[in-house]
Write an enzyme that holds these catalytic residues in place. Structure first.
Site, PDB file in Angstrom:
ATOM      1  N   CYS A   1     -25.579 -14.423   2.872  1.00 47.18           N
ATOM      2  CA  CYS A   1     -25.148 -13.811   3.727  1.00 47.18           C
ATOM      3  C   CYS A   1     -24.835 -14.814   5.399  1.00 47.18           C
ATOM      4  CB  CYS A   1     -26.100 -12.674   4.371  1.00 47.18           C
ATOM      5  SG  CYS A   1     -27.700 -13.110   4.838  1.00 47.18           S
TER       6      CYS A   1
ATOM      7  N   HIS B   1     -36.111 -17.025   1.707  1.00 48.47           N
ATOM      8  CA  HIS B   1     -36.804 -16.848   0.558  1.00 48.47           C
ATOM      9  C   HIS B   1     -35.850 -17.331  -0.705  1.00 48.47           C
ATOM     10  CE1 HIS B   1     -39.877 -13.874   2.644  1.00 48.47           C
ATOM     11  NE2 HIS B   1     -40.276 -15.216   2.495  1.00 48.47           N
TER      12      HIS B   1
ATOM     13  N   HIS C   1     -36.509 -14.956   9.462  1.00 49.99           N
ATOM     14  CA  HIS C   1     -37.440 -13.675   9.187  1.00 49.99           C
ATOM     15  C   HIS C   1     -37.803 -13.079  10.517  1.00 49.99           C
ATOM     16  CE1 HIS C   1     -37.784 -15.647   5.195  1.00 49.99           C
ATOM     17  NE2 HIS C   1     -37.358 -14.626   4.809  1.00 49.99           N
TER      18      HIS C   1
ATOM     19  N   CYS D   1     -32.515 -14.538  12.177  1.00 49.97           N
ATOM     20  CA  CYS D   1     -31.183 -13.739  11.973  1.00 49.97           C
ATOM     21  C   CYS D   1     -30.868 -12.932  13.214  1.00 49.97           C
ATOM     22  CB  CYS D   1     -31.461 -12.960  10.743  1.00 49.97           C
ATOM     23  SG  CYS D   1     -29.880 -11.993  10.481  1.00 49.97           S
TER      24      CYS D   1
ATOM     25  N   HIS E   1     -44.785  -8.621   4.727  1.00 46.95           N
ATOM     26  CA  HIS E   1     -43.503  -9.255   4.861  1.00 46.95           C
ATOM     27  C   HIS E   1     -43.196 -10.004   6.219  1.00 46.95           C
ATOM     28  CE1 HIS E   1     -38.894 -10.132   4.987  1.00 46.95           C
ATOM     29  NE2 HIS E   1     -39.138 -10.030   3.383  1.00 46.95           N
TER      30      HIS E   1
ATOM     31  N   GLU F   1     -40.758 -10.630   8.040  1.00 47.53           N
ATOM     32  CA  GLU F   1     -39.964 -10.066   8.805  1.00 47.53           C
ATOM     33  C   GLU F   1     -40.798  -8.745   9.657  1.00 47.53           C
ATOM     34  OE1 GLU F   1     -35.839  -6.915   9.298  1.00 47.53           O
ATOM     35  OE2 GLU F   1     -36.144  -8.384   7.693  1.00 47.53           O
TER      36      GLU F   1
ATOM     37  N   THR G   1     -34.743  -5.104   7.917  1.00 46.08           N
ATOM     38  CA  THR G   1     -33.173  -5.031   7.816  1.00 46.08           C
ATOM     39  C   THR G   1     -33.114  -5.223   6.186  1.00 46.08           C
ATOM     40  OG1 THR G   1     -33.199  -7.340   7.921  1.00 46.08           O
ATOM     41  CG2 THR G   1     -32.719  -6.334  10.078  1.00 46.08           C
TER      42      THR G   1
ATOM     43  N   CYS H   1     -29.288  -4.476   7.263  1.00 45.11           N
ATOM     44  CA  CYS H   1     -28.424  -5.172   7.710  1.00 45.11           C
ATOM     45  C   CYS H   1     -27.174  -4.904   6.706  1.00 45.11           C
ATOM     46  CB  CYS H   1     -28.544  -6.759   7.944  1.00 45.11           C
ATOM     47  SG  CYS H   1     -28.728  -7.440   6.080  1.00 45.11           S
TER      48      CYS H   1
ATOM     49  N   SER I   1     -30.338 -14.755  -0.255  1.00 46.37           N
ATOM     50  CA  SER I   1     -30.841 -16.239  -0.014  1.00 46.37           C
ATOM     51  C   SER I   1     -30.590 -17.094  -1.198  1.00 46.37           C
ATOM     52  CB  SER I   1     -32.389 -16.117   0.079  1.00 46.37           C
ATOM     53  OG  SER I   1     -32.641 -15.304   1.135  1.00 46.37           O
TER      54      SER I   1
END
Length: 330
Positions: free
Chosen positions: A34, A63, A96, A118, A146, A148, A187, A217, A289
């Site tokens: 992305c 990742h 992240h 991001c 995680h 993020e 996201t 996202c 990723s």
């Protein structure tokens, strides 16, 4: 969808030759990288050009082992915490996102740092700050541990944000309908799961306020939508991604919920030829990723065993591009 039986033909010399059965590949689009991942990788590469090797990267930039290994070969050194980075070495923060304490520590040490978070994650960070300024307590929907989630929860003071992972978690919350509440989400979640959790929150707390636009996202939503198209027509869905990649794991779950067997693989060598027994159609996608090179590698591996016919199934067109940090473009 089942694989055709082997057919036997006679070769010119009179011997029998067995034809390989056919295999239809339904290849999802969009898939793979992305805009946020493209930007993060380019940030590391440009940092290496500007500052020279080594450049340190706090946490995996994205990742995916293939991507990380490729950047290591160029001179990137991956670490988990800033205390592993020398004061005079440049450091990149992963896509992240990181808690506010991380750049604060880097500034205290006068370090050169580049933030590869991001922009869509940064948007959630800004929303969190605004909700706290309004006096709201944040219910954050995400997966504990995680990166993020750690980064987003680290944007506000401890006690100002509560994590929920499931609908069941909502039932255990101790807030009342008089409390000023808002919610945000990671996201890279399952679109369907998140909708169920938000519905549970809104039913229990009618006063709760959400973001103006959903936090999941565009890339996560689009990749899940593509899997929803290919999975019903597939005997097996292969998802290329890392076991610690949230968006890749969600793609496996989406296929499985539609009743299709799905497997997460990192590389083509992970495929067991036994998986192809009785299989006529495979759906193929890649998490955000995973580079396209790994998709082609899988197609080539399958073609060693079967006569492959490729069909691209498009759910959406993606044209998103994110700007690089100014310090790398000036």
């Amino acid at each position: 969808m089942n694989a055709p039986l082997h057919t036997v033909k006679t070769s010119p010399d009179g011997s029998e030759a067995t034809e390989r059965p056919g295999l239809t590949l339904l290849i999802a689009a969009p898939r793979g990288f992305c805009a946020g991942v493209d930007r993060a990788i380019e940030i590391v590469e440009r940092s290496l050009e500007r500052y020279g090797a080594p450049v340190y990267v706090r946490h995996e930039i994205v990742h995916n082992k293939y991507v990380v290994d490729a950047l290591k070969a160029q001179g990137a050194i991956f670490v988990e915490e800033l205390d592993e980075v020398p004061d005079d070495a440049p450091v990149v923060f992963s896509a992240h996102g990181v808690p506010k304490s991380v750049p604060a520590e880097a500034e205290r040490r006068n370090m050169i740092y580049v933030d590869a978070t991001c922009p869509l994650v940064s948007k959630v960070h800004r929303q969190a700050e605004r909700q706290i300024e309004k006096g709201q307590h944040i219910i954050f929907i995400g997966h504990a541990g995680h990166p993020e989630v750690i980064g987003t929860m680290g944007q506000v003071d401890e006690g100002d944000i509560t994590l929920v992972e499931t609908v069941e978690d909502v039932a255990t919350l101790s807030f009342s309908q008089e409390d000023d509440l808002s919610y945000l989400t990671q996201t890279t979640l399952s679109v369907d799961d998140t909708a169920e959790i938000i519905a549970a929150l809104e039913e229990r707390y009618p006063q709760i306020v959400g973001p103006k636009a959903e936090d999941i996202c565009y890339a996560t939503s689009n990749r899940q939508a593509a899997v929803k198209i290919i999975a019903p027509g597939s005997d097996l869905v292969l998802v290329i991604g890392a076991p610690n990649s949230s968006n890749s794991l969600r793609l496996v779950e989406v296929a499985e919920r539609l009743g299709t067997n799905a497997r997460l693989i990192q590389r083509a060598d992970d495929i067991d030829p036994a998986w192809l027994e009785g299989i006529g159609t495979i759906g193929l996608t890649a998490g955000a990723s995973a580079p396209e090179k790994l998709v082609r590698e899988v197609v080539e591996k399958l073609a060693e065993w079967r006569e492959v016919t490729e069909q691209t199934i498009t759910a959406a067109e993606e044209k998103m591009v994110f700007k690089l940090p100014r310090q790398l473009t000036e």
